[in-house]
Write a protein that holds these residues in place. Structure first.
Motif, PDB file in Angstrom:
ATOM      1  N   UNK A   1     -22.765  54.834  41.443  1.00 20.61           N
ATOM      2  CA  UNK A   1     -22.001  55.778  40.618  1.00 20.61           C
ATOM      3  C   UNK A   1     -22.851  57.036  40.464  1.00 20.61           C
ATOM      4  N   UNK A   2     -22.496  58.060  41.247  1.00 23.94           N
ATOM      5  CA  UNK A   2     -23.250  59.316  41.214  1.00 23.94           C
ATOM      6  C   UNK A   2     -22.405  60.418  40.591  1.00 23.94           C
ATOM      7  N   UNK A   3     -21.561  60.006  39.661  1.00 22.15           N
ATOM      8  CA  UNK A   3     -20.684  60.972  39.003  1.00 22.15           C
ATOM      9  C   UNK A   3     -21.509  62.008  38.235  1.00 22.15           C
ATOM     10  N   UNK A   4     -22.587  61.551  37.621  1.00 19.79           N
ATOM     11  CA  UNK A   4     -23.447  62.492  36.892  1.00 19.79           C
ATOM     12  C   UNK A   4     -24.693  62.876  37.706  1.00 19.79           C
TER      13      UNK A   4
ATOM     14  N   UNK B   1     -27.712  55.452  39.933  1.00 21.92           N
ATOM     15  CA  UNK B   1     -29.116  55.556  40.344  1.00 21.92           C
ATOM     16  C   UNK B   1     -30.002  56.250  39.305  1.00 21.92           C
ATOM     17  N   UNK B   2     -29.413  57.157  38.533  1.00 25.42           N
ATOM     18  CA  UNK B   2     -30.075  57.619  37.311  1.00 25.42           C
ATOM     19  C   UNK B   2     -29.060  57.416  36.189  1.00 25.42           C
ATOM     20  N   UNK B   3     -29.371  56.533  35.255  1.00 22.13           N
ATOM     21  CA  UNK B   3     -28.425  56.333  34.144  1.00 22.13           C
ATOM     22  C   UNK B   3     -28.384  57.613  33.303  1.00 22.13           C
TER      23      UNK B   3
ATOM     24  N   UNK C   1     -19.421  54.991  47.117  1.00 24.25           N
ATOM     25  CA  UNK C   1     -20.064  56.062  46.346  1.00 24.25           C
ATOM     26  C   UNK C   1     -18.994  56.732  45.487  1.00 24.25           C
ATOM     27  N   UNK C   2     -19.303  56.931  44.203  1.00 27.14           N
ATOM     28  CA  UNK C   2     -18.363  57.680  43.364  1.00 27.14           C
ATOM     29  C   UNK C   2     -18.999  59.006  42.951  1.00 27.14           C
TER      30      UNK C   2
ATOM     31  N   UNK D   1     -14.537  56.352  54.378  1.00 31.66           N
ATOM     32  CA  UNK D   1     -13.205  56.937  54.180  1.00 31.66           C
ATOM     33  C   UNK D   1     -13.139  57.385  52.725  1.00 31.66           C
ATOM     34  N   UNK D   2     -12.361  58.446  52.476  1.00 29.52           N
ATOM     35  CA  UNK D   2     -12.403  59.113  51.174  1.00 29.52           C
ATOM     36  C   UNK D   2     -11.089  58.944  50.430  1.00 29.52           C
ATOM     37  N   UNK D   3     -11.204  58.784  49.108  1.00 26.74           N
ATOM     38  CA  UNK D   3     -10.030  58.898  48.228  1.00 26.74           C
ATOM     39  C   UNK D   3     -10.404  59.903  47.147  1.00 26.74           C
ATOM     40  N   UNK D   4      -9.513  60.869  46.893  1.00 26.82           N
ATOM     41  CA  UNK D   4      -9.831  61.919  45.919  1.00 26.82           C
ATOM     42  C   UNK D   4      -9.115  61.662  44.598  1.00 26.82           C
ATOM     43  N   UNK D   5      -9.818  61.879  43.511  1.00 26.12           N
ATOM     44  CA  UNK D   5      -9.283  61.630  42.161  1.00 26.12           C
ATOM     45  C   UNK D   5      -9.399  62.902  41.324  1.00 26.12           C
ATOM     46  N   UNK D   6      -9.031  62.787  40.053  1.00 29.18           N
ATOM     47  CA  UNK D   6      -9.115  63.941  39.149  1.00 29.18           C
ATOM     48  C   UNK D   6     -10.314  63.876  38.229  1.00 29.18           C
ATOM     49  N   UNK D   7     -11.010  62.756  38.198  1.00 28.76           N
ATOM     50  CA  UNK D   7     -12.067  62.584  37.203  1.00 28.76           C
ATOM     51  C   UNK D   7     -13.001  61.480  37.646  1.00 28.76           C
ATOM     52  N   UNK D   8     -14.090  61.350  36.890  1.00 22.77           N
ATOM     53  CA  UNK D   8     -15.056  60.305  37.195  1.00 22.77           C
ATOM     54  C   UNK D   8     -14.499  58.925  36.927  1.00 22.77           C
ATOM     55  N   UNK D   9     -13.889  58.770  35.773  1.00 21.62           N
ATOM     56  CA  UNK D   9     -13.417  57.431  35.419  1.00 21.62           C
ATOM     57  C   UNK D   9     -12.364  56.934  36.408  1.00 21.62           C
ATOM     58  N   UNK D  10     -11.579  57.845  36.936  1.00 19.37           N
ATOM     59  CA  UNK D  10     -10.587  57.437  37.953  1.00 19.37           C
ATOM     60  C   UNK D  10     -11.259  57.047  39.267  1.00 19.37           C
ATOM     61  N   UNK D  11     -12.396  57.690  39.561  1.00 12.49           N
ATOM     62  CA  UNK D  11     -13.128  57.290  40.766  1.00 12.49           C
ATOM     63  C   UNK D  11     -13.655  55.866  40.576  1.00 12.49           C
ATOM     64  N   UNK D  12     -14.098  55.552  39.353  1.00  9.26           N
ATOM     65  CA  UNK D  12     -14.584  54.189  39.080  1.00  9.26           C
ATOM     66  C   UNK D  12     -13.416  53.191  39.156  1.00  9.26           C
ATOM     67  N   UNK D  13     -12.275  53.560  38.585  1.00  7.82           N
ATOM     68  CA  UNK D  13     -11.105  52.657  38.682  1.00  7.82           C
ATOM     69  C   UNK D  13     -10.775  52.374  40.148  1.00  7.82           C
ATOM     70  N   UNK D  14     -10.816  53.439  40.958  1.00  9.40           N
ATOM     71  CA  UNK D  14     -10.511  53.263  42.385  1.00  9.40           C
ATOM     72  C   UNK D  14     -11.566  52.354  43.019  1.00  9.40           C
ATOM     73  N   UNK D  15     -12.830  52.543  42.625  1.00  6.55           N
ATOM     74  CA  UNK D  15     -13.902  51.709  43.192  1.00  6.55           C
ATOM     75  C   UNK D  15     -13.676  50.244  42.823  1.00  6.55           C
ATOM     76  N   UNK D  16     -13.278  49.999  41.581  1.00  6.66           N
ATOM     77  CA  UNK D  16     -13.016  48.615  41.150  1.00  6.66           C
ATOM     78  C   UNK D  16     -11.875  48.034  41.997  1.00  6.66           C
TER      79      UNK D  16
END
Ligand code: PLP
Length: 389
Positions: free
Chosen positions: A210-213, A178-180, A235-236, A88-103
């Motif tokens: 965390x696949x933001x990058x 997976x790739x820092x 997955x972020x 299931x998906x939650x959409x954010x505005x940025x990477x850090x917000x995706x991480x906050x949501x993941x936490x």
């Protein structure tokens, strides 16, 4: 350049235009961009399909709030699930917000079992907001803002015993890129990723990629976790997803989603219709026949040439590493002068940590542009060697 800003960025160029792999500054100087907006401009600047999708959606609806659904948002969530794993998906505005949501999601899933602790890895970078910063390794980013959130453990990459020691009944989730990226462009060994996935699940905790990058084609596969043959529980994604518009996503394993309830999380702008329409166009391009194979080919030729360059300059280059078009050239000294030298010669690149030259070109970068980078880098290294002599 302007004193109107809080001085948290060290910047001087004023960019006015981007086309393909090139940016133009206010003085009309053109730059070949091997940073691609720090990995955001995966398709380069001005991709026709992305532009058309943005224009069309902007004419229909720019914002309607998350009180209602909108068509691009629905289509995007469904497409992401189709491409990744049952979730299931939650959409954010940025990477850090995706991480906050993941936490938050991981803690919510583990709440009844008292799972509040988080694990991350040395060298990690997960963002700048307080939760994401708590999972970020670099002391200089963390120290001014202590205390951060409690119950976070860091483990050395590759240290299976260390991971076993901190994983336990209180662990909510284990976060890894997976790739820092910021930590020095370090691909995590596939075997270690598999061990993390197994141990984390055995401990009843969630495995967060965390696949933001590194996600969305950057490594030559749509998702970097696919190289290791593992599937995360969470997955972020962010950076390239919105084609340059602010957009992030978090995918939560389908069977875990019932732990979340209305009111547990929200965002005013997250998953904005225009950004979602752009993302659908981005995903269409990334999944077109041959797109990712071409990324792998470009990667192979760039890595091979950089390794040859490293052999010619053993006193300057310590190592060349990377996956796909996420490449790090570790210098023996600071990478700063190399970044500056390249910029003076019309090429933009960035550092990862102090010593690593980080190359994140558009995934569509042409072979002539790759050749140009290589020849300019060689000149910069020679100049550096002359200066040091
Ligand atoms: N996670 C990773 C792996 C990143 O590279 C970044 C940004 O560089 C972030 C999280 C934070 O993303 P954002 O800058 O969009 O908040």
């Amino acid at each position: 350049m302007s004193s109107a800003f809080v001085p948290v960025y060290d910047r001087d160029l004023v960019i006015v235009k981007g086309r393909g792999a090139r940016l133009t500054d206010r003085e009309g100087r053109e730059y070949l961009d091997f940073a691609a907006g720090i990995g955001v401009n995966g398709l380069g600047y001005g991709d026709k399909k992305v532009l058309a999708a943005i224009k069309k959606q902007a004419g229909l609806l720019i914002h309607s709030s998350n009180l209602y659904h909108h068509e691009p948002g629905i289509a995007l969530a469904e497409r992401l699930v189709e491409l990744a794993f049952p979730s299931k998906v939650f959409l954010t505005n940025s990477g850090t917000e995706a991480i906050e949501a993941a936490i938050k999601f991981a803690r919510r899933v583990g709440k009844d079992a008292g799972r509040t602790e988080l694990i991350a890895f040395e060298g990690s970078f997960h963002g700048r907001t307080l939760g994401a910063l708590s999972l970020t390794w670099t002391e200089k980013y963390r120290e001014p803002f202590q205390p951060l959130i409690p119950g976070v453990h860091f483990v050395k990459v590759g240290d299976v015993d260390g991971l076993r020691q901190v994983l336990g009944p209180k662990t909510a989730a284990v976060f890894i890129e997976p790739v820092q990226g910021e930590g020095g462009v370090r691909p995590i060994p596939a075997e270690f990723l598999r061990q993390i996935a197994t141990l984390t699940r055995e401990a009843g905790a969630l495995f967060v990629a965390d696949e933001i990058q590194c996600g969305l084609g950057r490594t030559g596969k749509l998702f970097a976790y696919q190289h290791a043959g593992v599937t995360p529980d969470i997955l972020t994604l962010a950076k390239p997803l919105g084609g340059g518009l602010p957009l992030g996503a978090i995918l939560l394993r389908e069977d875990l989603a019932p732990a979340l309830h209305p009111g547990d999380h929200a965002s005013t702008f997250g998953g904005n219709p225009v950004a979602a329409a752009a993302a659908l166009a981005v995903l269409e391009r990334l999944t077109a026949d041959g797109f990712l194979e071409a990324v792998e080919k470009r990667s192979a030729s760039l890595l091979k040439a950089l390794r040859k360059l490293a052999k010619r300059h053993p006193n300057a280059i310590a190592e060349v590493r990377g996956l796909g078009l996420m490449i790090g050239v570790e210098m023996r000294g600071s990478a700063g002068p190399v970044v500056k030298g390249l910029r003076d010669r019309g090429i933009l690149a960035i550092k990862a940590g102090e010593k690593v030259l980080r190359l994140l070109p558009p995934l569509t970068i042409g072979s002539a542009d790759i050749k140009r980078l290589l020849s300019e880098l060689e000149v910069v290294l020679k100049e550096g060697a002359v200066a040091a002599a």
